[in-house]
Design a protein around this motif. Sequence first.
Motif, PDB file in Angstrom:
ATOM      1  N   LEU A 224      40.825  34.080  43.535  1.00 14.82           N
ATOM      2  CA  LEU A 224      39.888  33.038  43.961  1.00 14.82           C
ATOM      3  C   LEU A 224      39.355  32.219  42.800  1.00 14.82           C
ATOM      4  CD1 LEU A 224      37.893  35.102  46.625  1.00 14.82           C
ATOM      5  CD2 LEU A 224      39.601  33.307  47.059  1.00 14.82           C
ATOM      6  N   GLY A 225      39.873  32.456  41.582  1.00 20.33           N
ATOM      7  CA  GLY A 225      39.424  31.688  40.422  1.00 20.33           C
ATOM      8  C   GLY A 225      38.339  32.370  39.637  1.00 20.33           C
ATOM      9  N   GLY A 226      38.079  33.629  39.928  1.00 21.66           N
ATOM     10  CA  GLY A 226      37.045  34.362  39.224  1.00 21.66           C
ATOM     11  C   GLY A 226      37.572  35.012  37.955  1.00 21.66           C
ATOM     12  N   PRO A 227      36.838  35.982  37.415  1.00 21.53           N
ATOM     13  CA  PRO A 227      37.238  36.632  36.165  1.00 21.53           C
ATOM     14  C   PRO A 227      38.506  37.457  36.337  1.00 21.53           C
ATOM     15  CG  PRO A 227      35.368  37.767  37.140  1.00 21.53           C
ATOM     16  CD  PRO A 227      35.561  36.524  37.945  1.00 21.53           C
ATOM     17  N   VAL A 228      39.178  37.688  35.213  1.00 18.62           N
ATOM     18  CA  VAL A 228      40.398  38.495  35.206  1.00 18.62           C
ATOM     19  C   VAL A 228      40.046  39.935  35.556  1.00 18.62           C
ATOM     20  CG1 VAL A 228      42.347  39.259  33.776  1.00 18.62           C
ATOM     21  CG2 VAL A 228      41.424  36.963  33.502  1.00 18.62           C
ATOM     22  N   VAL A 229      41.001  40.630  36.125  1.00 18.30           N
ATOM     23  CA  VAL A 229      40.793  42.027  36.512  1.00 18.30           C
ATOM     24  C   VAL A 229      40.298  42.829  35.318  1.00 18.30           C
ATOM     25  CG1 VAL A 229      41.914  44.129  37.322  1.00 18.30           C
ATOM     26  CG2 VAL A 229      42.528  41.919  38.315  1.00 18.30           C
ATOM     27  N   GLY A 230      39.183  43.504  35.502  1.00 21.59           N
ATOM     28  CA  GLY A 230      38.587  44.306  34.446  1.00 21.59           C
ATOM     29  C   GLY A 230      37.348  43.684  33.843  1.00 21.59           C
ATOM     30  N   ASP A 231      37.199  42.349  33.936  1.00 20.85           N
ATOM     31  CA  ASP A 231      36.013  41.702  33.390  1.00 20.85           C
ATOM     32  C   ASP A 231      34.806  41.828  34.303  1.00 20.85           C
ATOM     33  OD1 ASP A 231      37.570  41.006  31.286  1.00 20.85           O
ATOM     34  OD2 ASP A 231      37.819  38.903  31.851  1.00 20.85           O
ATOM     35  N   MET A 232      35.028  41.970  35.586  1.00 28.40           N
ATOM     36  CA  MET A 232      33.947  42.124  36.559  1.00 28.40           C
ATOM     37  C   MET A 232      34.289  43.328  37.422  1.00 28.40           C
ATOM     38  SD  MET A 232      32.506  39.241  39.198  1.00 28.40           S
ATOM     39  CE  MET A 232      31.009  39.485  40.150  1.00 28.40           C
ATOM     40  N   LEU A 233      33.657  44.464  37.143  1.00 30.30           N
ATOM     41  CA  LEU A 233      34.070  45.725  37.755  1.00 30.30           C
ATOM     42  C   LEU A 233      33.592  45.857  39.197  1.00 30.30           C
ATOM     43  CD1 LEU A 233      33.472  48.162  34.749  1.00 30.30           C
ATOM     44  CD2 LEU A 233      35.569  46.978  35.424  1.00 30.30           C
ATOM     45  N   ASN A 234      32.380  45.509  39.475  1.00 29.10           N
ATOM     46  CA  ASN A 234      31.828  45.665  40.824  1.00 29.10           C
ATOM     47  C   ASN A 234      31.790  44.300  41.515  1.00 29.10           C
ATOM     48  OD1 ASN A 234      31.347  48.451  40.424  1.00 29.10           O
ATOM     49  ND2 ASN A 234      29.429  47.984  39.346  1.00 29.10           N
ATOM     50  N   VAL A 235      32.742  44.090  42.394  1.00 29.19           N
ATOM     51  CA  VAL A 235      32.845  42.820  43.117  1.00 29.19           C
ATOM     52  C   VAL A 235      32.548  43.086  44.588  1.00 29.19           C
ATOM     53  CG1 VAL A 235      34.297  40.841  43.667  1.00 29.19           C
ATOM     54  CG2 VAL A 235      34.621  42.058  41.492  1.00 29.19           C
ATOM     55  N   GLU A 236      31.497  42.486  45.093  1.00 25.73           N
ATOM     56  CA  GLU A 236      31.095  42.687  46.486  1.00 25.73           C
ATOM     57  C   GLU A 236      31.838  41.715  47.400  1.00 25.73           C
ATOM     58  OE1 GLU A 236      29.247  45.123  47.273  1.00 25.73           O
ATOM     59  OE2 GLU A 236      28.611  45.719  45.250  1.00 25.73           O
ATOM     60  N   ASN A 237      31.893  42.087  48.694  1.00 24.69           N
ATOM     61  CA  ASN A 237      32.535  41.214  49.682  1.00 24.69           C
ATOM     62  C   ASN A 237      31.801  39.886  49.814  1.00 24.69           C
ATOM     63  OD1 ASN A 237      34.645  42.945  50.339  1.00 24.69           O
ATOM     64  ND2 ASN A 237      33.399  44.052  51.837  1.00 24.69           N
ATOM     65  N   GLU A 238      30.459  39.914  49.686  1.00 31.91           N
ATOM     66  CA  GLU A 238      29.694  38.681  49.763  1.00 31.91           C
ATOM     67  C   GLU A 238      30.064  37.733  48.626  1.00 31.91           C
ATOM     68  OE1 GLU A 238      28.519  41.636  49.878  1.00 31.91           O
ATOM     69  OE2 GLU A 238      27.726  41.883  51.927  1.00 31.91           O
ATOM     70  N   THR A 239      30.315  38.294  47.450  1.00 34.86           N
ATOM     71  CA  THR A 239      30.722  37.474  46.306  1.00 34.86           C
ATOM     72  C   THR A 239      32.081  36.841  46.550  1.00 34.86           C
ATOM     73  OG1 THR A 239      29.481  38.950  44.825  1.00 34.86           O
ATOM     74  CG2 THR A 239      31.105  37.483  43.815  1.00 34.86           C
ATOM     75  N   LEU A 240      33.006  37.620  47.113  1.00 35.16           N
ATOM     76  CA  LEU A 240      34.328  37.079  47.421  1.00 35.16           C
ATOM     77  C   LEU A 240      34.245  36.012  48.502  1.00 35.16           C
ATOM     78  CD1 LEU A 240      36.441  40.370  47.419  1.00 35.16           C
ATOM     79  CD2 LEU A 240      36.285  38.668  45.608  1.00 35.16           C
ATOM     80  N   ALA A 241      33.368  36.209  49.478  1.00 34.94           N
ATOM     81  CA  ALA A 241      33.225  35.223  50.551  1.00 34.94           C
ATOM     82  C   ALA A 241      32.666  33.910  50.018  1.00 34.94           C
ATOM     83  CB  ALA A 241      32.320  35.778  51.649  1.00 34.94           C
ATOM     84  N   ALA A 242      31.704  33.982  49.075  1.00 35.05           N
ATOM     85  CA  ALA A 242      31.117  32.763  48.523  1.00 35.05           C
ATOM     86  C   ALA A 242      32.083  32.051  47.583  1.00 35.05           C
ATOM     87  CB  ALA A 242      29.813  33.092  47.800  1.00 35.05           C
ATOM     88  N   GLY A 243      32.953  32.810  46.886  1.00 40.97           N
ATOM     89  CA  GLY A 243      33.913  32.202  45.977  1.00 40.97           C
ATOM     90  C   GLY A 243      33.360  32.061  44.571  1.00 40.97           C
ATOM     91  N   PHE A 244      34.091  31.322  43.751  1.00 39.85           N
ATOM     92  CA  PHE A 244      33.738  31.183  42.345  1.00 39.85           C
ATOM     93  C   PHE A 244      33.808  29.711  41.958  1.00 39.85           C
ATOM     94  CE2 PHE A 244      35.340  35.416  42.962  1.00 39.85           C
ATOM     95  CZ  PHE A 244      34.499  36.216  42.202  1.00 39.85           C
ATOM     96  N   THR A 245      33.070  29.374  40.900  1.00 42.72           N
ATOM     97  CA  THR A 245      33.068  28.008  40.390  1.00 42.72           C
ATOM     98  C   THR A 245      34.315  27.768  39.538  1.00 42.72           C
ATOM     99  OG1 THR A 245      31.850  28.643  38.398  1.00 42.72           O
ATOM    100  CG2 THR A 245      30.552  28.060  40.339  1.00 42.72           C
ATOM    101  N   LYS A 246      34.471  26.534  39.057  1.00 41.57           N
ATOM    102  CA  LYS A 246      35.619  26.205  38.218  1.00 41.57           C
ATOM    103  C   LYS A 246      35.573  26.930  36.884  1.00 41.57           C
ATOM    104  CE  LYS A 246      36.303  21.589  40.197  1.00 41.57           C
ATOM    105  NZ  LYS A 246      36.374  20.133  39.900  1.00 41.57           N
TER     106      LYS A 246
END
Length: 354
Positions: A224-246
């Motif tokens: 979704l354009g967020g951090p690379v795997v390992g940079d953000m360990l705890n990713v919630e479903n709400e965060t994935l639903a909202a998405g990420f900035t550029k």
Amino acid sequence: MAQPYADTIACIRKSTAEMRDLQRGAMDLDAPGTEARLEQTVRELQARVDEQQAALEQLRSSSHVDIQQVAYASGNPRDKLKQLRAVTAAYTGLTTVAPFLPSKDSMLPALLAARALQQNIRGTKQAIASAEAQITANGALLKQEESNLHDANLIEKALRDRTVRLEAQIEDRSQKAPAQLAKELIAAKRAEKKRHDEETQRLGDALNDFVDNYLSAMLAAEELGGPVVGDMLNVENETLAAGFTKKGKAKATKKLVSGKTRQRRIDQIWGSKIAVEEEEEAPLTEAEAADAEMRELIGILFKTLTGPGGGRAYHQLERDSAASRFLIRAKIAQFHPKDAQKLRLIDFGRELDD
């Protein structure tokens, strides 16, 4: 082995310190008297130099011989013979003359002895430094050789044990019938296959748990354009639903995203083939879609690895996904050297480059 060298160096250092103390004590007994004796010795030496200089000047003035010319052997044999006779006569005359000796109270012998002692001390220090460096180098070499000897002993012991086991197996097999050996071999292979199947099942379950509980959300975030795997360990479903900035930052979750928008985004990224099973009514989340893609990719790569290509075949990727990039970064898979759209698992049982 280093103990004798250490004892020798200690003795040398002790002797040097004793000589230094003796020299310091001898020179500091009577400072004013010593200075006066030094001045007297300098005057005596200067008088002797003046005397020799005057004699040399008298010799030069009374003789018409060119000193620079007679300093080298003549090419004429007669002149050369005369030079040799003159030199012989000079040495013969000098042997009867008493050599110059300093007076009884002169400091010249003490100065000469002090200079010789200082030269000996300087040479001893240099020898000690050289010996210490050599001992250090020999100590490091000794440790390396001891390590090599230890490894060699371990290898020798392992080879002996292996030889004993093989001899015992050969002797045991020689006493059994071929049918009995075949039965035991079949039983051993079946037991080994059972162990491999159980271990494969255990590792597969552990992999599924890891992907489901930890990796899927991080893969979805990267897609979704967020951090690379390992940079953000705890990713919630709400965060994935909202998405990420550029810039890869999580957007604010104050405003809820509709289900249709999320489903359309999931279809665009992961494709409509990632679908729920018939008995499930709820649509897939971003993490579940990433989880399904990772499982599917690993399954395809396993089939490719064990397929007819013998571990050399590659799988043609449909797109550059976070799942494939993660497998590359984790050194689990590798791209084709000439095509980044082809991927295969690394066969750790053989060389990386065939």
